[in-house]
Design an enzyme around this catalytic site. Sequence first.
Site, PDB file in Angstrom:
ATOM      1  N   THR A   1      -2.367   1.233  -4.720  1.00 12.93           N
ATOM      2  CA  THR A   1      -2.827   2.401  -3.981  1.00 12.93           C
ATOM      3  C   THR A   1      -4.172   2.887  -4.504  1.00 12.93           C
ATOM      4  O   THR A   1      -4.528   2.641  -5.660  1.00 12.93           O
ATOM      5  CB  THR A   1      -1.787   3.538  -4.069  1.00 12.93           C
ATOM      6  OG1 THR A   1      -2.281   4.697  -3.412  1.00 12.93           O
ATOM      7  CG2 THR A   1      -1.493   3.886  -5.521  1.00 12.93           C
TER       8      THR A   1
ATOM      9  N   PHE B   1     -18.383  18.353   0.974  1.00 10.53           N
ATOM     10  CA  PHE B   1     -17.501  17.722  -0.006  1.00 10.53           C
ATOM     11  C   PHE B   1     -18.004  16.316  -0.333  1.00 10.53           C
ATOM     12  O   PHE B   1     -18.516  15.608   0.521  1.00 10.53           O
ATOM     13  CB  PHE B   1     -16.088  17.625   0.566  1.00 10.53           C
ATOM     14  CG  PHE B   1     -15.083  17.066  -0.392  1.00 10.53           C
ATOM     15  CD1 PHE B   1     -14.338  17.909  -1.190  1.00 10.53           C
ATOM     16  CD2 PHE B   1     -14.895  15.704  -0.509  1.00 10.53           C
ATOM     17  CE1 PHE B   1     -13.405  17.399  -2.078  1.00 10.53           C
ATOM     18  CE2 PHE B   1     -13.976  15.179  -1.394  1.00 10.53           C
ATOM     19  CZ  PHE B   1     -13.230  16.037  -2.181  1.00 10.53           C
TER      20      PHE B   1
ATOM     21  N   ASP C   1       0.854  -1.176   0.000  1.00 11.20           N
ATOM     22  CA  ASP C   1       0.000   0.000   0.000  1.00 11.20           C
ATOM     23  C   ASP C   1       0.896   1.235   0.000  1.00 11.20           C
ATOM     24  O   ASP C   1       2.103   1.143   0.256  1.00 11.20           O
ATOM     25  CB  ASP C   1      -0.888  -0.033   1.251  1.00 11.20           C
ATOM     26  CG  ASP C   1      -1.758   1.197   1.379  1.00 11.20           C
ATOM     27  OD1 ASP C   1      -2.312   1.643   0.361  1.00 11.20           O
ATOM     28  OD2 ASP C   1      -1.873   1.731   2.492  1.00 11.20           O
TER      29      ASP C   1
ATOM     30  N   GLU D   1      -7.959  18.623   5.825  1.00 14.85           N
ATOM     31  CA  GLU D   1      -8.743  19.715   6.377  1.00 14.85           C
ATOM     32  C   GLU D   1      -8.119  20.244   7.662  1.00 14.85           C
ATOM     33  O   GLU D   1      -8.078  21.446   7.908  1.00 14.85           O
ATOM     34  CB  GLU D   1     -10.173  19.248   6.622  1.00 14.85           C
ATOM     35  CG  GLU D   1     -11.138  20.382   6.897  1.00 14.85           C
ATOM     36  CD  GLU D   1     -12.584  19.940   6.753  1.00 14.85           C
ATOM     37  OE1 GLU D   1     -13.035  19.174   7.627  1.00 14.85           O
ATOM     38  OE2 GLU D   1     -13.237  20.345   5.792  1.00 14.85           O
TER      39      GLU D   1
ATOM     40  N   LYS E   1     -13.589  25.702  -1.666  1.00 19.01           N
ATOM     41  CA  LYS E   1     -12.276  25.106  -1.922  1.00 19.01           C
ATOM     42  C   LYS E   1     -12.494  23.738  -2.554  1.00 19.01           C
ATOM     43  O   LYS E   1     -13.507  23.076  -2.302  1.00 19.01           O
ATOM     44  CB  LYS E   1     -11.467  24.980  -0.631  1.00 19.01           C
ATOM     45  CG  LYS E   1     -12.065  24.014   0.380  1.00 19.01           C
ATOM     46  CD  LYS E   1     -11.230  23.937   1.636  1.00 19.01           C
ATOM     47  CE  LYS E   1     -11.821  22.922   2.618  1.00 19.01           C
ATOM     48  NZ  LYS E   1     -11.073  22.856   3.872  1.00 19.01           N
TER      49      LYS E   1
ATOM     50  N   ASN F   1      -8.543  -1.279   4.525  1.00 20.05           N
ATOM     51  CA  ASN F   1      -8.684  -1.587   3.103  1.00 20.05           C
ATOM     52  C   ASN F   1      -7.561  -2.488   2.595  1.00 20.05           C
ATOM     53  O   ASN F   1      -7.591  -2.930   1.451  1.00 20.05           O
ATOM     54  CB  ASN F   1      -8.726  -0.294   2.282  1.00 20.05           C
ATOM     55  CG  ASN F   1      -7.479   0.546   2.467  1.00 20.05           C
ATOM     56  OD1 ASN F   1      -6.802   0.451   3.488  1.00 20.05           O
ATOM     57  ND2 ASN F   1      -7.166   1.354   1.492  1.00 20.05           N
ATOM     58  N   ASP F   2      -6.567  -2.773   3.443  1.00 23.07           N
ATOM     59  CA  ASP F   2      -5.460  -3.645   3.047  1.00 23.07           C
ATOM     60  C   ASP F   2      -5.616  -5.062   3.596  1.00 23.07           C
ATOM     61  O   ASP F   2      -4.783  -5.921   3.315  1.00 23.07           O
ATOM     62  CB  ASP F   2      -4.121  -3.071   3.538  1.00 23.07           C
ATOM     63  CG  ASP F   2      -3.850  -1.683   3.003  1.00 23.07           C
ATOM     64  OD1 ASP F   2      -4.084  -1.483   1.794  1.00 23.07           O
ATOM     65  OD2 ASP F   2      -3.412  -0.811   3.767  1.00 23.07           O
TER      66      ASP F   2
ATOM     67  N   ASP G   1      -1.395  -0.748   6.056  1.00 18.72           N
ATOM     68  CA  ASP G   1      -1.676  -0.243   7.399  1.00 18.72           C
ATOM     69  C   ASP G   1      -3.152  -0.018   7.671  1.00 18.72           C
ATOM     70  O   ASP G   1      -3.521   0.323   8.794  1.00 18.72           O
ATOM     71  CB  ASP G   1      -0.936   1.087   7.610  1.00 18.72           C
ATOM     72  CG  ASP G   1      -1.571   2.219   6.819  1.00 18.72           C
ATOM     73  OD1 ASP G   1      -1.719   3.320   7.357  1.00 18.72           O
ATOM     74  OD2 ASP G   1      -1.931   1.993   5.637  1.00 18.72           O
TER      75      ASP G   1
ATOM     76  N   THR H   1      -0.348   4.977   1.092  1.00 19.95           N
ATOM     77  CA  THR H   1      -0.647   5.914   2.164  1.00 19.95           C
ATOM     78  C   THR H   1      -0.562   5.218   3.517  1.00 19.95           C
ATOM     79  O   THR H   1      -1.252   4.249   3.776  1.00 19.95           O
ATOM     80  CB  THR H   1      -2.051   6.516   1.986  1.00 19.95           C
ATOM     81  OG1 THR H   1      -2.129   7.125   0.699  1.00 19.95           O
ATOM     82  CG2 THR H   1      -2.337   7.550   3.048  1.00 19.95           C
TER      83      THR H   1
END
Length: 1169
Positions: free
Chosen positions: A706, A597, A429, A550, A621, A842-843, A839, A431
């Site tokens: 990723t 968002f 992965d 954020e 933004k 989702n992994d 980590d 991130t």
Amino acid sequence: MPTNGRRRKKKVGLGKLYSFATCGKKGFGEEHSRIGTPGFSRIVCVNDPNCDEAQSLNYVLNYISTTKYTLVTFLPKSLFEQFRRVANFYFLLSGCLAFTPLAPYTAVSAILPLLVVIGATMAKEGIEDWRRKQQDHEVNSRKVTLHVGNGDFQTTTWDQLRVGDIVKVQKDEFFPADLVLLSSSYEDGICYVETMNLDGETNLKLKQGLEVTFDSLHDDAAFAGFLALVKCEDPNPNLYSFVGNIEINEQTYPLSPQQILLRDSKLRNTEYVYGAVIFTGHDSKAMQNSTDPPSKRSKIERRMDKIIYLLLCSLVTISFIGSIFFGIWTKHDDGTLKRWYLRPDDSTVYFDPNRAALAAVCHFLTAMMLYSYFIPISLYISIEIVKLLQALFINQDMQMYHKESDTPAQARTSNLNEELGQVDTILSDKTGTLTCNSMEFIKCSIGGTAYGHGVTEVERAMAKRKGVNLSNEDTEEFENNNHNHFGPDRPKVKGYNFDDPRIVNGNWMKEKNRDVIENFFRLLAICHTCIPEVDEETGQVTYEAESPDEAAFVIAARELGFEFFERTHTSVSIHERDPKTGDYTTRTYKLLNVLEFSSARKRMSVIVKDENDGQIILLCKGADSVMFERLSKTTKEYEEVTREHINQYADAVGPDRDEKIEEAADSIERDLILLGATAVEDKLQNGVPECIDKLAQAGIKIWVLTGDKMETAINIGFACSLLRQGMNQIIITLDTPDIVAIEKTGDKNAIAKASKESVTNQIEEGRRQIEGSVSASFALIIDGKSLTYALEDDVKNKFLNLAIRCGSVICCRSSPKQKALVTRLVKEGTRKVTLGIGDGANDVGMLQEADIGVGISGAEGMQAVMASDIAIAQFRFLERLLLVHGHWCYRRISSMICYFFYKNITFGVTLFLYEAHTSFSGQPAYNDWFLSLYNVFFTSLPVLALGVFDQDVSARFCLKFPQLYQEGVKNVLFSWFRIIGSMLHGVISACIIFFLCTNVLKYQAFRSGGQTASLDVVGTTMYSCVVWVVNCQMALSVYYLTLVHHIFIWGGIIFWYLFLLAYGSIPPSLYSRSPYKVLTERAGPAPSFWLVTLFVSVTTLIPFVVYSSVQFRFFPMYHNLIQWWRHLGRTEDLELMRQRSVRMTTVGVSARLEAQLSIRSADSQRSPI
């Protein structure tokens, strides 16, 4: 700043704030009509769990158990697990047959070693399960506040909760079961929930109760007469859906996931909530998702099973052959009595010439028991002990201890230790694994002017892509500015790494475009959904944000003079500097609406009213791709310059959540005025490029899977040296004009057909590029949409063939399922060891699908760690885990197993040869207790020392010579050649021992009285030779002799003689029979006993010494070369060998430097003199 109290958080009525979001009233959907049908039949009597209807439903309690056994099932289930192993089952059958007259030894001597081995293994299983039970007890004993009636709440434990109970959960507590949110400390019934334990996400989720409940249930007393009936779906594992309704006062209201609080999630930023229990224990969604991890076995262990089967087949074969000869010789005894000493005339069956066929069958069973010593009974338990100790050393390695987080390495399973030394492909992965998952505000572009001196990792990578040589001047200037403007003692602020003397310390007020700068930072301070917390002892404001991005923006605004500190129902308050006076003032903005968002919108907006001048402002933004098209045509003066700055920055702004927003927002967000752009960076972890470089030199392939967009993933690839300048990129994507045009038609079949055809064509084109180039290196980059079609059955092999021919592979926008499918494809397609590392939740699929799953203890919770086989704190520790511990464990386990088979075959063949010498009469050469204790005491401990302590080279040389790792990848130490060689070595050793002992002791007088050696003397002599030979063989095989080795090796030999003394002193009337006084009166006093032992042992070891010397001198393996040069102490030759042996890689720092040197060399050759 507020100054009273310790720490507080403003209670905010965010139901109004999220008027465009998911909160609010929900109507009855189509799915609610299914309530009462199968799958939607659950009925919950809220606040009345003791009613007759509730009692009749018989729902499970909130008690959970993750143990494998119970007190009742431990014995039968554990025995079943042990005897599933074919070797243990074989020894069980042999033990049962030992109670019959066919046994060549006593039943006790056969059963006792099996009981010891099985008992030790079962004890290990029991201890591990007891630890799981203790963990369950800790969870079940957590405290929660329960409504016990009449508005009274009392503290109880989690396991006492029942369906229908009302509980009160305090801030920062975990939810004990799946609850329906009734009300909270906020007057509009909202609360914030952290689901990190469920899905790995650290951003907070907003939940809101129904108006009918939060309006009336304000405090404890309000529950005195409250009753309700919930009808909903049955227990299921879906975390993100819920269908149900609640009946209150004969009125029915729909329930949605917005009212559901899941077990093991945590209450955050809310003082308390009230909830009704609907799912308990194993019915909760968290427990429904807790599947047992897949059973993983190493390739060495699977091959070991094949060796056991091979030995069993050999055992059956020689038993069958021996039985045939025995039957023939028994038949020939008819009338001749050639073997008179066997008394065939007085035999019932075994030696009866008239029933030779039946005698052969009986002999077959006897031989199967006698030759059982070919199979090492202590092999499995010895390997388990060794692996546990190896895992302990991994856990205690201080070189893999992360001091900042106080996290050591943790081998969560010891079954796969040797696999760490055989990894061919790493699937990682990005991130949180390669990067820190901690966003920092680095730079910004305001009014067309770039601010910020820092150079990001990705910017460095992008510069290298373009051939720009970035010196350290920028970094040095940045550090000097930090020292000059902030002072050397300024504390590090998490999320903020910005410096520019034109901006900091209020200097922005001196800039020409100060109005634009003021509006820019004001936007960052207002346009968000953060919740402030004020530590009123220090006055420091911290924020709870939905995403790291954020939080970084709000922190940057605070550090630069625009501090957001308070949010109310309808307003946002900030402390900001007045450009005219330079003083801080408090400004309050009335919050009219929030346009949240979403991944579809890629932007967020707030509509506020400045209470000072009454002006209504929309602050927006978002990603550059959607923001530029919404700019006012008359105010695009900074657009082109800002575009250039954005293209230089590492990432776009904004979180990424998939939610729908009302179409009205699109019409509002028009004719915007551009203020600027930001650059936030998710920095690489320390040592990632160097680690990747070392792993590449070791021959390990690295794939990155990723969820990031392609451009970001490519930039990170350059930053961590997976990609480099001059590497040809094969990009497979469906973002082409042709596919986009077809997608606009909306024809799903046409889209799928065209997309699959496009992906297939791009794969074929990539293959042609590689085949058309001889020396070029390639990188494969594919996006998630393309990967969907590349993983289809008729395409995936083409995709894999292309991928394995590339130096590096990056899969972008990959879903968790795609990560798992890619891992399975590599594992099954290459048939080599794969390692998945990640980590986040989702992994998990990728970690469980890989041969080895490594979890990073990062910022995304413990889901990946809990699903992993090994947990580490940083990616860089993978280098030592694989190259040092992996290599050692692989070599130790391989050598240990080969030695086990060597020593057992040496012992077993002497039994076979002696039985053949006695015409296959079933007579063992040794006493039955000699047979039983051979594997348990006399030769077992040295092999444990080998498996735990041996080192062919030190850790420093493992890292210095990474190519050494290829011995494991190629499996040279546990190949069939080496295994068969060990077995043949055992056969040769047995033959030398048997024939020398029997021939030397055959005729000549053994004692001073002229007596010849008896069977027990010959057996004791042969046994002594076997013990000496196999233990000395261990001493010769070990590369790194420690005190433990010496104690176990020589202690095993000494223990044999001590046992012989002790056992020989037992009177025959009690037990010992033939070994009585064998050492003290018969063998020991004879010098020939000691001389024969010495002579035979030395002679038996000579072939191994000669073979090893020739192999080391003329056919050395890679570790032999390192050992030789290290022994000579010629460091310059050792360094030269290291340089010559470095693998030519296409990825990593070394490959990048090599490419740069090649380019410079070519340029210098073209330059005129």
